[in-house]
Motif scaffolding. Structure first.
Motif, PDB file in Angstrom:
ATOM      1  N   LEU A 191      22.523 -96.268 -49.751  1.00 55.40           N
ATOM      2  CA  LEU A 191      21.254 -96.935 -49.943  1.00 55.40           C
ATOM      3  C   LEU A 191      20.229 -96.167 -50.854  1.00 55.40           C
ATOM      4  CD1 LEU A 191      19.980 -99.877 -50.762  1.00 55.40           C
ATOM      5  CD2 LEU A 191      19.231 -99.566 -48.422  1.00 55.40           C
ATOM      6  N   VAL A 192      19.636 -96.488 -51.830  1.00 56.42           N
ATOM      7  CA  VAL A 192      18.404 -95.649 -52.594  1.00 56.42           C
ATOM      8  C   VAL A 192      17.572 -97.163 -52.889  1.00 56.42           C
ATOM      9  CG1 VAL A 192      19.311 -95.461 -54.679  1.00 56.42           C
ATOM     10  CG2 VAL A 192      17.453 -94.233 -54.101  1.00 56.42           C
ATOM     11  N   VAL A 193      16.413 -97.186 -52.491  1.00 58.45           N
ATOM     12  CA  VAL A 193      15.415 -98.230 -52.790  1.00 58.45           C
ATOM     13  C   VAL A 193      14.282 -97.566 -53.430  1.00 58.45           C
ATOM     14  CG1 VAL A 193      14.055-100.130 -52.083  1.00 58.45           C
ATOM     15  CG2 VAL A 193      16.186 -99.683 -50.779  1.00 58.45           C
ATOM     16  N   SER A 194      13.912 -98.278 -54.585  1.00 55.96           N
ATOM     17  CA  SER A 194      12.610 -97.528 -55.373  1.00 55.96           C
ATOM     18  C   SER A 194      11.274 -97.925 -54.430  1.00 55.96           C
ATOM     19  CB  SER A 194      12.457 -97.937 -56.623  1.00 55.96           C
ATOM     20  OG  SER A 194      12.292 -99.310 -56.702  1.00 55.96           O
ATOM     21  N   LYS A 195      10.076 -97.325 -54.860  1.00 56.58           N
ATOM     22  CA  LYS A 195       9.031 -97.746 -54.164  1.00 56.58           C
ATOM     23  C   LYS A 195       8.711 -99.071 -54.680  1.00 56.58           C
ATOM     24  CE  LYS A 195       4.173 -96.432 -54.279  1.00 56.58           C
ATOM     25  NZ  LYS A 195       3.101 -95.470 -54.663  1.00 56.58           N
ATOM     26  N   ALA A 196       8.883 -99.530 -55.945  1.00 57.52           N
ATOM     27  CA  ALA A 196       8.713-101.078 -56.231  1.00 57.52           C
ATOM     28  C   ALA A 196       9.590-101.818 -55.647  1.00 57.52           C
ATOM     29  CB  ALA A 196       8.832-101.099 -57.886  1.00 57.52           C
ATOM     30  N   GLY A 197      11.006-101.406 -55.275  1.00 52.63           N
ATOM     31  CA  GLY A 197      12.050-102.222 -54.646  1.00 52.63           C
ATOM     32  C   GLY A 197      11.353-102.390 -53.273  1.00 52.63           C
ATOM     33  N   HIS A 198      10.805-101.813 -52.639  1.00 53.64           N
ATOM     34  CA  HIS A 198      10.153-101.896 -51.285  1.00 53.64           C
ATOM     35  C   HIS A 198       8.805-102.760 -51.419  1.00 53.64           C
ATOM     36  CE1 HIS A 198      12.417 -99.794 -48.285  1.00 53.64           C
ATOM     37  NE2 HIS A 198      12.398 -98.657 -49.006  1.00 53.64           N
ATOM     38  N   LEU A 199       8.316-102.626 -52.311  1.00 60.07           N
ATOM     39  CA  LEU A 199       7.089-103.684 -52.872  1.00 60.07           C
ATOM     40  C   LEU A 199       7.776-105.202 -52.811  1.00 60.07           C
ATOM     41  CD1 LEU A 199       3.892-103.615 -53.071  1.00 60.07           C
ATOM     42  CD2 LEU A 199       4.407-103.751 -55.610  1.00 60.07           C
ATOM     43  N   THR A 200       8.793-105.176 -53.873  1.00 64.96           N
ATOM     44  CA  THR A 200       9.451-106.507 -53.955  1.00 64.96           C
ATOM     45  C   THR A 200       9.787-107.047 -52.407  1.00 64.96           C
ATOM     46  OG1 THR A 200       9.726-106.057 -56.056  1.00 64.96           O
ATOM     47  CG2 THR A 200      11.053-107.782 -55.191  1.00 64.96           C
ATOM     48  N   ARG A 201      10.421-106.380 -51.728  1.00 65.08           N
ATOM     49  CA  ARG A 201      11.006-106.626 -50.276  1.00 65.08           C
ATOM     50  C   ARG A 201       9.791-107.252 -49.583  1.00 65.08           C
ATOM     51  NH1 ARG A 201       9.412-104.358 -46.244  1.00 65.08           N
ATOM     52  NH2 ARG A 201       8.872-102.282 -47.185  1.00 65.08           N
ATOM     53  N   SER A 202       8.413-106.671 -49.591  1.00 64.55           N
ATOM     54  CA  SER A 202       7.669-107.375 -48.920  1.00 64.55           C
ATOM     55  C   SER A 202       7.050-108.614 -49.345  1.00 64.55           C
ATOM     56  CB  SER A 202       6.366-106.339 -48.866  1.00 64.55           C
ATOM     57  OG  SER A 202       5.794-106.129 -50.105  1.00 64.55           O
ATOM     58  N   TYR A 203       7.250-108.790 -50.835  1.00 62.61           N
ATOM     59  CA  TYR A 203       6.666-110.127 -51.233  1.00 62.61           C
ATOM     60  C   TYR A 203       7.816-111.269 -51.127  1.00 62.61           C
ATOM     61  CZ  TYR A 203       3.497-107.383 -54.417  1.00 62.61           C
ATOM     62  OH  TYR A 203       2.663-106.773 -54.874  1.00 62.61           O
ATOM     63  N   GLU A 204       9.168-111.043 -50.908  1.00 63.86           N
ATOM     64  CA  GLU A 204      10.385-111.794 -51.361  1.00 63.86           C
ATOM     65  C   GLU A 204      10.887-112.106 -49.981  1.00 63.86           C
ATOM     66  OE1 GLU A 204      11.124-111.384 -56.004  1.00 63.86           O
ATOM     67  OE2 GLU A 204      12.993-110.745 -54.520  1.00 63.86           O
ATOM     68  N   THR A 205      10.722-111.027 -48.924  1.00 66.09           N
ATOM     69  CA  THR A 205      11.557-111.278 -47.741  1.00 66.09           C
ATOM     70  C   THR A 205      10.590-111.164 -46.374  1.00 66.09           C
ATOM     71  OG1 THR A 205      12.297-108.966 -47.352  1.00 66.09           O
ATOM     72  CG2 THR A 205      13.427-110.384 -48.886  1.00 66.09           C
ATOM     73  N   GLU A 206      11.128-111.300 -45.277  1.00 64.01           N
ATOM     74  CA  GLU A 206      10.477-111.040 -44.301  1.00 64.01           C
ATOM     75  C   GLU A 206      10.965-109.751 -43.517  1.00 64.01           C
ATOM     76  OE1 GLU A 206       7.982-112.808 -43.070  1.00 64.01           O
ATOM     77  OE2 GLU A 206       8.421-114.234 -44.667  1.00 64.01           O
ATOM     78  N   LEU A 207      11.924-108.931 -44.072  1.00 63.31           N
ATOM     79  CA  LEU A 207      12.369-107.681 -43.656  1.00 63.31           C
ATOM     80  C   LEU A 207      11.416-106.559 -43.856  1.00 63.31           C
ATOM     81  CD1 LEU A 207      15.990-107.751 -45.233  1.00 63.31           C
ATOM     82  CD2 LEU A 207      15.408-108.305 -42.894  1.00 63.31           C
ATOM     83  N   SER A 208      11.200-105.832 -42.797  1.00 62.50           N
ATOM     84  CA  SER A 208      10.718-104.530 -42.729  1.00 62.50           C
ATOM     85  C   SER A 208      11.463-103.338 -43.384  1.00 62.50           C
ATOM     86  CB  SER A 208      10.361-104.044 -41.455  1.00 62.50           C
ATOM     87  OG  SER A 208      11.537-103.403 -40.701  1.00 62.50           O
ATOM     88  N   ALA A 209      10.938-102.294 -43.893  1.00 58.62           N
ATOM     89  CA  ALA A 209      11.514-101.410 -44.547  1.00 58.62           C
ATOM     90  C   ALA A 209      12.894-100.700 -43.759  1.00 58.62           C
ATOM     91  CB  ALA A 209      10.868-100.221 -45.023  1.00 58.62           C
ATOM     92  N   ARG A 210      12.537-100.689 -42.355  1.00 56.37           N
ATOM     93  CA  ARG A 210      13.715-100.097 -41.440  1.00 56.37           C
ATOM     94  C   ARG A 210      14.676-101.190 -41.495  1.00 56.37           C
ATOM     95  NH1 ARG A 210      13.161 -96.454 -37.493  1.00 56.37           N
ATOM     96  NH2 ARG A 210      10.790 -96.440 -37.885  1.00 56.37           N
ATOM     97  N   GLU A 211      14.408-102.574 -41.538  1.00 61.11           N
ATOM     98  CA  GLU A 211      15.418-103.535 -41.262  1.00 61.11           C
ATOM     99  C   GLU A 211      16.227-103.497 -42.508  1.00 61.11           C
ATOM    100  OE1 GLU A 211      13.247-106.714 -38.525  1.00 61.11           O
ATOM    101  OE2 GLU A 211      12.631-106.726 -40.461  1.00 61.11           O
ATOM    102  N   LEU A 212      15.786-103.491 -43.517  1.00 62.67           N
ATOM    103  CA  LEU A 212      16.453-103.246 -44.932  1.00 62.67           C
ATOM    104  C   LEU A 212      17.333-102.100 -44.940  1.00 62.67           C
ATOM    105  CD1 LEU A 212      17.275-104.264 -47.825  1.00 62.67           C
ATOM    106  CD2 LEU A 212      15.347-102.791 -48.425  1.00 62.67           C
ATOM    107  N   GLU A 213      16.858-100.929 -44.385  1.00 68.46           N
ATOM    108  CA  GLU A 213      17.817 -99.683 -44.474  1.00 68.46           C
ATOM    109  C   GLU A 213      19.097 -99.717 -43.496  1.00 68.46           C
ATOM    110  OE1 GLU A 213      14.490 -96.868 -43.848  1.00 68.46           O
ATOM    111  OE2 GLU A 213      13.862 -96.913 -46.000  1.00 68.46           O
ATOM    112  N   ALA A 214      18.570-100.699 -42.438  1.00 74.82           N
ATOM    113  CA  ALA A 214      19.668-100.765 -41.359  1.00 74.82           C
ATOM    114  C   ALA A 214      20.964-101.339 -41.822  1.00 74.82           C
ATOM    115  CB  ALA A 214      19.002-101.511 -40.086  1.00 74.82           C
ATOM    116  N   LEU A 215      20.817-101.989 -42.976  1.00 72.99           N
ATOM    117  CA  LEU A 215      22.043-102.709 -43.406  1.00 72.99           C
ATOM    118  C   LEU A 215      22.876-101.633 -44.224  1.00 72.99           C
ATOM    119  CD1 LEU A 215      19.934-105.516 -45.191  1.00 72.99           C
ATOM    120  CD2 LEU A 215      21.398-105.712 -42.973  1.00 72.99           C
TER     121      LEU A 215
END
Length: 208
Positions: free
Chosen positions: A36-60
């Motif tokens: 998995l590779v997530v862009s900086k903007a991808g993590h920004l969208t994660r914070s807008y659209e989900t309740e997942l932390s960066a660590r929780e997303l990466e754990a997938l």
């Protein structure tokens, strides 16, 4: 030697991170190793659209990379994978892939897959589209990528947003011949559709 199947998953900053999350979950269930590779903007969208932390997303995923790590394994064609899916794929990411001007590991990995003639699926999330967007889609397609906008299908009669996300993510993985049990497929006529020969919205065969 690792004989386990591998796929690179990219998440960019377009809306629709739910697709990338579901792709990762489906791949884990199918015992496919994910990188998995997530862009900086991808993590920004994660914070807008989900309740997942960066660590929780990466754990997938099995392996994670920083977008600036251009020396990562997935930046080399000698690192064997089945290919890459970018879900969602922003127009900027599409443009970098189409132009071969790769400014991050996310687009470098896609470019590597294309040069090695591996499958690259771009779940481009943008609407409406102008001519520049369409030219970029054509350019990526001409290089071998599959442009797959996450367009919902309604012949499965989805009841929830999750149903729509699941079907679209599963269709993306179909392009890698990865089965996703439990996701409905068109079989000719929904079981609940009327048996007569008259017009029926529910029984109309899918267009795509």
């Amino acid at each position: 030697m690792n004989d386990r199947r591998r796929i690179i998953v990219g998440i960019s900053g377009a809306t629709g991170i739910a697709y990338g999350i579901r792709v990762l979950e489906f791949l884990r269930a199918a015992d496919v190793e994910t990188h998995l590779v997530v862009s900086k903007a991808g993590h920004l969208t994660r914070s807008y659209e989900t309740e997942l932390s960066a660590r929780e997303l990466e754990a997938l995923a099995d392996v994670n990379y920083a977008p600036a790590d251009v020396g990562a394994a997935i930046a080399s064609g000698s690192f064997r994978t089945m290919g890459m899916v970018i879900a969602p794929c922003s127009i900027r990411t599409l443009a970098e892939v189409a132009s071969c001007v790769t400014g991050s590991l996310l687009t470098r990995a896609a470019d590597v897959c294309l040069k090695e003639r591996r499958r690259v699926v771009l779940m481009v999330r943008e609407t409406p589209l102008h001519a520049g967007h369409l030219r970029a889609m054509l350019g990526a397609t001409e290089m071998g990528a599959v442009v797959m906008p996450p367009t919902p299908a309604f012949y499965t009669r989805p009841r929830t947003i999750q149903d729509i996300v699941d079907h679209t993510a599963a269709r993306a993985l179909d392009l890698f011949d990865i089965e996703t049990p439990g996701v409905p497929r068109w079989s000719g006529r929904p079981e609940s559709a009327p048996a007569d020969d008259g017009p029926s919205c529910g029984a109309r065969p899918p267009i795509a």
